[in-house]
Design an enzyme around this catalytic site. Structure first.
Site, PDB file in Angstrom:
ATOM      1  N   CYS A   1     -10.336  -4.990   1.180  1.00  0.00           N
ATOM      2  CA  CYS A   1     -11.460  -4.102   1.372  1.00  0.00           C
ATOM      3  C   CYS A   1     -12.360  -4.309   0.035  1.00  0.00           C
ATOM      4  CB  CYS A   1     -10.820  -2.780   1.296  1.00  0.00           C
ATOM      5  SG  CYS A   1     -10.524  -2.119  -0.576  1.00  0.00           S
TER       6      CYS A   1
ATOM      7  N   ASN B   1       0.760  -1.432  -0.060  1.00  0.00           N
ATOM      8  CA  ASN B   1      -0.096  -0.094   0.026  1.00  0.00           C
ATOM      9  C   ASN B   1       0.762   1.211  -0.026  1.00  0.00           C
ATOM     10  OD1 ASN B   1       0.506  -0.998   2.569  1.00  0.00           O
ATOM     11  ND2 ASN B   1      -0.840   0.396   3.540  1.00  0.00           N
TER      12      ASN B   1
ATOM     13  N   CYS C   1      -4.285   0.713  -2.256  1.00  0.00           N
ATOM     14  CA  CYS C   1      -4.201  -0.494  -1.569  1.00  0.00           C
ATOM     15  C   CYS C   1      -2.978  -1.287  -2.226  1.00  0.00           C
ATOM     16  CB  CYS C   1      -5.174  -1.200  -1.620  1.00  0.00           C
ATOM     17  SG  CYS C   1      -6.583  -0.398  -0.762  1.00  0.00           S
TER      18      CYS C   1
ATOM     19  N   GLU D   1       0.340   5.313   0.598  1.00  0.00           N
ATOM     20  CA  GLU D   1      -0.434   6.151   1.059  1.00  0.00           C
ATOM     21  C   GLU D   1      -0.123   7.612   0.533  1.00  0.00           C
ATOM     22  OE1 GLU D   1      -0.854   5.739   5.541  1.00  0.00           O
ATOM     23  OE2 GLU D   1      -1.948   3.808   5.119  1.00  0.00           O
TER      24      GLU D   1
ATOM     25  N   GLU E   1      -3.208  -4.599  -2.808  1.00  0.00           N
ATOM     26  CA  GLU E   1      -3.774  -5.565  -4.104  1.00  0.00           C
ATOM     27  C   GLU E   1      -3.716  -4.663  -5.486  1.00  0.00           C
ATOM     28  OE1 GLU E   1      -4.748  -4.663  -1.098  1.00  0.00           O
ATOM     29  OE2 GLU E   1      -6.434  -6.244  -0.283  1.00  0.00           O
TER      30      GLU E   1
ATOM     31  N   CYS F   1     -11.071  -3.529  -3.365  1.00  0.00           N
ATOM     32  CA  CYS F   1     -10.062  -4.155  -3.818  1.00  0.00           C
ATOM     33  C   CYS F   1     -10.971  -5.529  -4.366  1.00  0.00           C
ATOM     34  CB  CYS F   1      -9.141  -4.818  -3.021  1.00  0.00           C
ATOM     35  SG  CYS F   1      -7.882  -3.321  -2.695  1.00  0.00           S
TER      36      CYS F   1
END
Ligand code: THU
Length: 123
Positions: A82, A42, A53, A44, A55, A85
């Site tokens: 999530c 991930n 994310c 940010e 993924e 994703c």
């Protein structure tokens, strides 16, 4: 490749997460049918919703090398994916999705079992 082996690659890449805001490090590793692995973490951003994310980073790396939906066999993720994703996992038609539950056990699903009656663009 076993779930443990692919998850080990997800664990390794999670160490490279850029997560100064949540301090929550996630890793994902995509296994293609021809045996390649693309791993991502991930990333940010100070504008929080713009973060990506693990993924999506991993799938983006694979896509950038020419991998297409259906070319992927499995993905291993260090945490439960999530909702957003899960839509990506559906798009990419993963045969198997492995992720580590909070209790440490490994979950295994088909992508579509993680998002029943999934929305698709009308034909
Ligand atoms: N995160 C992921 O990388 N994957 C998920 O499926 C769940 C959430 C990241 C996004 C953010 O950087 C951090 O975890 C905390 O939400």
């Amino acid at each position: 490749m076993t779930s443990e082996e692919l998850l080990a690659q997800a664990d390794a890449v999670a160490a490279n997460a850029y997560a100064p805001y949540s301090n929550y490090f996630v890793g994902a590793a995509v296994l293609t049918r021809d045996g390649r692995v693309f791993a991502g973490a991930n990333v940010e951003n100070a504008a929080y919703p713009l973060g990506i994310c693990a993924e999506r980073t991993a799938i983006g790396k694979a896509a950038s090398e020419g991998v297409r939906p259906g070319d992927v066999e499995a993905i291993a993720i260090t945490a439960s994916p999530c909702g957003g994703c899960r839509q990506w996992l559906h798009e990419w038609r993963f045969e198997r999705v492995w992720f580590r539950r909070a209790d440490g056990s490994i979950a295994e699903y088909a992508a579509d079992d993680l998002l029943p009656d999934t929305w698709d663009l009308p034909e």
